[in-house]
Design an enzyme around this catalytic site. Sequence first.
Site, mmCIF file in Angstrom:
data_model
loop_
_atom_site.group_PDB
_atom_site.id
_atom_site.type_symbol
_atom_site.label_atom_id
_atom_site.label_comp_id
_atom_site.label_asym_id
_atom_site.label_seq_id
_atom_site.Cartn_x
_atom_site.Cartn_y
_atom_site.Cartn_z
ATOM 1 N N ASP A 350 -6.900 38.274 -25.958
ATOM 2 C CA ASP A 350 -5.851 38.863 -26.272
ATOM 3 C C ASP A 350 -5.029 39.110 -24.955
ATOM 4 O O ASP A 350 -5.561 38.871 -24.013
ATOM 5 C CB ASP A 350 -6.279 40.258 -26.650
ATOM 6 C CG ASP A 350 -5.109 41.279 -26.994
ATOM 7 O OD1 ASP A 350 -4.088 40.837 -27.521
ATOM 8 O OD2 ASP A 350 -5.257 42.675 -26.837
ATOM 9 N N ASP A 542 -9.367 44.355 -27.098
ATOM 10 C CA ASP A 542 -9.618 45.806 -26.815
ATOM 11 C C ASP A 542 -10.552 46.196 -27.933
ATOM 12 O O ASP A 542 -10.798 47.636 -27.864
ATOM 13 C CB ASP A 542 -8.349 46.751 -26.771
ATOM 14 C CG ASP A 542 -7.655 46.636 -28.108
ATOM 15 O OD1 ASP A 542 -8.010 46.071 -29.139
ATOM 16 O OD2 ASP A 542 -6.475 46.983 -27.988
ATOM 17 N N ASP A 546 -8.258 44.512 -32.580
ATOM 18 C CA ASP A 546 -8.518 43.201 -32.861
ATOM 19 C C ASP A 546 -9.938 43.219 -33.485
ATOM 20 O O ASP A 546 -10.451 42.112 -33.555
ATOM 21 C CB ASP A 546 -8.810 42.447 -31.501
ATOM 22 C CG ASP A 546 -7.346 42.267 -30.629
ATOM 23 O OD1 ASP A 546 -6.615 41.805 -31.371
ATOM 24 O OD2 ASP A 546 -7.354 42.861 -29.483
#
Length: 648
Positions: A350, A542, A546
């Site tokens: 991410d 995180d 997610d």
Amino acid sequence: MAHEHEESCCAPVHEHDHSHDHGHEHDENGTLKLFIPSIISFVLLLAGIALDNWIPQTWFKGYVRLIGYGAAYIPVGLPVIKDAFKSIQSGDFFSEFFLMGIATLGAFAIAEYPEGVAVMLFYSVGEAFQSMAVAKAKGNIKTLLDQRPDQVSVLQGEEIVTVRAETVSIGDIIHLKPGEKLGLDGQLLSETASFNTSALTGESKPDTKRKGETVLAGMINLNTVSRVQVTTAYKDSKLSKILELVQNATAQKAPTELFIRKFAKIYTPIVVFLAIAICLLPALFTDDYLFRDWLYRALIFLVISCPCALVISIPLGYFGGIGAASRNGILIKGSNYLDVLAQARHVVMDKTGTLTEGVFRVQEAIFQPGWDKNELLKWVNALESHSTHPVATAIHEYAGPADRSVKLENIEEVAGHGLKADVNGKELLAGNFKLMDKAGIVHHLDPSGIVHTVIAIAYDGRFAGYLTIADSIKPEAGPAIRRLHEAHVKTTLLSGDKETVVQHVAKELGIGKAFGDLLPEDKVSKVKEIKAGNEIVAFVGDGVNDAPVVALSDVGIAMGGLGSDATIETADVVIQDDNPAKIPLAIAIGKATRKIVWQNIGLAFGVKAIVLILGAGGLATMWEAVFADVGVALLAILNAVRIQRMKF
């Protein structure tokens, strides 16, 4: 992890539990206690061998000799015989204790007393070393436990009173002097304070906290007297959760470990029956069959084939890996994840908070002519106060605290797009240009021409303007990506942020592939595509928004686990500070652990196979058997402990 009985194959480990050792002196006494039976046995064995060979005595034979060697056998043999009986009672007939028991008692039955004692003595020494190694592996976790002070100073009225940490209630105010450790999680009441967070993150650089920010148990106050209001009970502190997590990590077995345990269950009875065959079958084929000789060979076979080296060293290797990781501020929830990390060939990341600081700043605010900029900003700021996204924080920093007098109705978060609400009976939109398109808002901008993240604003069905927001790349991100590529690990960046921003970050860091403008379900699709290529995939994010991708990947790595309980729950690996350099480090620790485990398997099987063949052919004595069993176990233990000394 409370009991090592399942992990290990042998008695002294559970006879001497180190889990409550405090202080160096106590550790030394505990270690000495482990070796006392072996020392007594060794002295008596030497005396017996001396009377047998070097200073022969006419009286030292028959029952006297048996009693002499019996006295040497009891200190080391009795605990193992007891454990053999316990195993049989619990239904595990063919345990390692049983193998060692029949091998050594068999040696006594054919009057090979010194060998019988020696086998059990070296076996016990091996076990004592194993106990030390386990205690050493637990040491990393124990040092974490020591980070929670037993007592804290609490403000009661105007007085400062010292109380036991577990008796402190939520809402109490802790008075923290320079150099003191914080005992519970709380909120900083002082204007600013610097803390050493190494107990939690593995990083010793000071972390400056401001009034209202969260501070955690185990942090050390550095310079000024600080006051902290307790927000969490002692047993629920983040550090307690971390400790519980690492202590439970050994419950999650790696496939190699599970295989060895299953293997030992099948292997041990086979070995016993083969030993019986070695002893009895030659009677059918040889003319000069001597029961005593073939029994001796069978006993050698039993001693050699004891799977101790494997059963001890493999869990110990994984345990060392988990310990080494926790010392570096990486929490690994089980040895199975160490294995997956070692095999990871593709790291999917991410962007926000993983590779970038996650600290957004408003760069510019551009509004169409005819709009009241201050009024609109006030409304958008109030609307963003209903979001936890870093973008919302950037807008608050730019526009000041949210105005509570703004009446917002029908507030709704549109996943992956932004926010909407009604203000004065008309719809206010704040989000990306996809949100504008979805609502049919006409604008004449090309969003792809703007590198930064854009928050478009519309009111009453008309486009009003936009804010550009930028996030800075973490200084450790570039070197981390380079190290991953050096280790032949592919990288992909997935983000809900604008495609131009994502491509800009990917280019800056040298990331293989990058995709922007993704909704949570799009991230899932991308990870499925990558996994379709039969690659072991690690996902770094995180851990909260997610969660679906973390669950889908082979190993989910969460960044900045100190921020969120949900992260600790969701991810398989938690990087306790936000440092991306820990991603290649976690993979390196996984690879080193796996390498050591397979070295131990190769060593154990290789040496045992050679000595087994020699033993069955009558070319090896009980002394070679002792080396094959205990020597290999010791070498494997020393090899497993090595991981804790490695510099990564």
